[in-house]
Design a protein around this motif. Sequence first.
Motif, PDB file in Angstrom:
ATOM      1  N   UNK A 127      41.329  50.824  38.959  1.00  0.00           N
ATOM      2  CA  UNK A 127      40.185  50.858  39.869  1.00  0.00           C
ATOM      3  C   UNK A 127      38.915  51.187  39.093  1.00  0.00           C
ATOM      4  N   UNK A 128      39.031  51.195  37.784  1.00  0.00           N
ATOM      5  CA  UNK A 128      37.905  51.524  36.919  1.00  0.00           C
ATOM      6  C   UNK A 128      37.515  50.252  36.150  1.00  0.00           C
ATOM      7  N   UNK A 129      36.243  49.825  36.304  1.00  0.00           N
ATOM      8  CA  UNK A 129      35.820  48.534  35.745  1.00  0.00           C
ATOM      9  C   UNK A 129      36.030  48.456  34.222  1.00  0.00           C
ATOM     10  N   UNK A 130      35.787  49.554  33.523  1.00  0.00           N
ATOM     11  CA  UNK A 130      35.920  49.516  32.065  1.00  0.00           C
ATOM     12  C   UNK A 130      37.395  49.366  31.663  1.00  0.00           C
ATOM     13  N   UNK A 131      38.248  50.054  32.390  1.00  0.00           N
ATOM     14  CA  UNK A 131      39.684  49.941  32.075  1.00  0.00           C
ATOM     15  C   UNK A 131      40.204  48.558  32.432  1.00  0.00           C
ATOM     16  N   UNK A 132      39.691  48.012  33.530  1.00  0.00           N
ATOM     17  CA  UNK A 132      40.082  46.658  33.930  1.00  0.00           C
ATOM     18  C   UNK A 132      39.743  45.684  32.803  1.00  0.00           C
ATOM     19  N   UNK A 133      38.542  45.843  32.251  1.00  0.00           N
ATOM     20  CA  UNK A 133      38.101  44.971  31.156  1.00  0.00           C
ATOM     21  C   UNK A 133      39.029  45.132  29.944  1.00  0.00           C
ATOM     22  N   UNK A 134      39.413  46.379  29.689  1.00  0.00           N
ATOM     23  CA  UNK A 134      40.258  46.658  28.539  1.00  0.00           C
ATOM     24  C   UNK A 134      41.622  45.961  28.679  1.00  0.00           C
ATOM     25  N   UNK A 135      42.212  46.055  29.857  1.00  0.00           N
ATOM     26  CA  UNK A 135      43.572  45.515  30.013  1.00  0.00           C
ATOM     27  C   UNK A 135      43.577  43.995  30.187  1.00  0.00           C
ATOM     28  N   UNK A 136      42.516  43.452  30.841  1.00  0.00           N
ATOM     29  CA  UNK A 136      42.506  41.997  31.117  1.00  0.00           C
ATOM     30  C   UNK A 136      41.704  41.218  30.080  1.00  0.00           C
ATOM     31  N   UNK A 137      40.991  41.928  29.244  1.00  0.00           N
ATOM     32  CA  UNK A 137      40.067  41.357  28.247  1.00  0.00           C
ATOM     33  C   UNK A 137      39.000  40.474  28.904  1.00  0.00           C
ATOM     34  N   UNK A 138      38.709  40.748  30.159  1.00  0.00           N
ATOM     35  CA  UNK A 138      37.668  39.995  30.878  1.00  0.00           C
ATOM     36  C   UNK A 138      36.921  40.949  31.817  1.00  0.00           C
ATOM     37  N   UNK A 139      35.611  40.617  32.075  1.00  0.00           N
ATOM     38  CA  UNK A 139      34.745  41.447  32.928  1.00  0.00           C
ATOM     39  C   UNK A 139      34.796  40.999  34.379  1.00  0.00           C
ATOM     40  N   UNK A 140      35.919  41.072  35.045  1.00  0.00           N
ATOM     41  CA  UNK A 140      35.974  40.485  36.388  1.00  0.00           C
ATOM     42  C   UNK A 140      36.294  41.511  37.472  1.00  0.00           C
ATOM     43  N   UNK A 141      36.159  42.810  37.156  1.00  0.00           N
ATOM     44  CA  UNK A 141      36.586  43.825  38.124  1.00  0.00           C
ATOM     45  C   UNK A 141      35.925  43.664  39.491  1.00  0.00           C
TER      46      UNK A 141
END
Length: 335
Positions: A127-141
Amino acid sequence: MTNEKNILQDSHGRDHGYLRISLIERCNLRCTYCMPEEGVKLSPKSHLMTYEEIYEIAKTFVNHGVTKIRLTGGEPLIRKDIPVILEKLATLPVELSITSNAVIIDKFIDILKANGVKKINVSLDSLDAAKFKHITRRHEFEKVYNNILLLVKEGFIVKVNAVLMKGFNDNEIIDFIHFTKDLPISVRFIEFMPFDGNKWDMSKMVTYAEVMNYVNTSFSKDQIVRLQDAPNDTSKNYKIEGYKGCFAIISSVTNPFCDSCNRLRLTANGQLKNCLFSSTESDLLTTLRAGNTIEPVIQKAVQAKFKIRGGMDTLDKLQQPKLHNNNRSMITIGG
Ligand code: SAM
């Protein structure tokens, strides 16, 4: 001769009424636990099922008792002919559902509704945009988060899948449960599973027992309600008293649910997998293209299904890389 009557019953007496069809090997996200860092070798386009072939194969399964079809991938919604695939499959007497990362699902609301899709599983690991980016390697949170809200508003039955990894998102378990307070969704915590190239090891996994430890220390006993699991359910279901939504744990590793497994998987290049963990596949597409009937191939594959996790019946076996790497990476199986 094929036993026409029950080709979807395996040698352990399990009937298979649920087919998951992967439509594509590509994805618009790059989740680290799902695909190897170096990417995957994609099948040439000519080796992928066309929409006509998907329909033909699906129809055969439906004729033999499949009542549920879930479309997955890769990301099923990035396949260009997804509207036609949905239209064709919607003519079959099945419950049609989809698993998506929801990045572009807002563009498909009408198409999904028109074809009777009611149940949508969305992957969201943080639920954290930065962590989402880290795991998915994309800025789509933002898009995924807003699309979950949109799907709920539009009346879809939404399940949110979160793969838990120690030290990465296990501290978000309670935030995810709070996410169900005002939203009628089911958040499902998935134990991290080993596949080719995903650098799995047991110590990265957050187990069912560990999830429940977090829950038990954050809520009182009378707030935690154990819900009735549906037949063939892969998850153990709970809710917090008074919350609109619920949560569940999918414990494929520590508490496999193989006894009641009713699932078969068809990969985008037309291979039937009798289990997510199976190291073998049966080539339906080549059989179909050769003009032959696919039933005998299906029956043989179903008969060969192991009782537990593709034959890795102990945790010890599951931990052996030479056994679990002898499979595709998840992105090309279709989770
Ligand atoms: N692109 C779609 C999506 O993101 O939901 C569908 C395909 S994705 C492979 C389907 C599901 O598999 C996702 O919920 C994902 O989290 C899950 N998955 C992938 N790799 C996994 C792993 N190693 N362990 C557990 N679940 C995994």
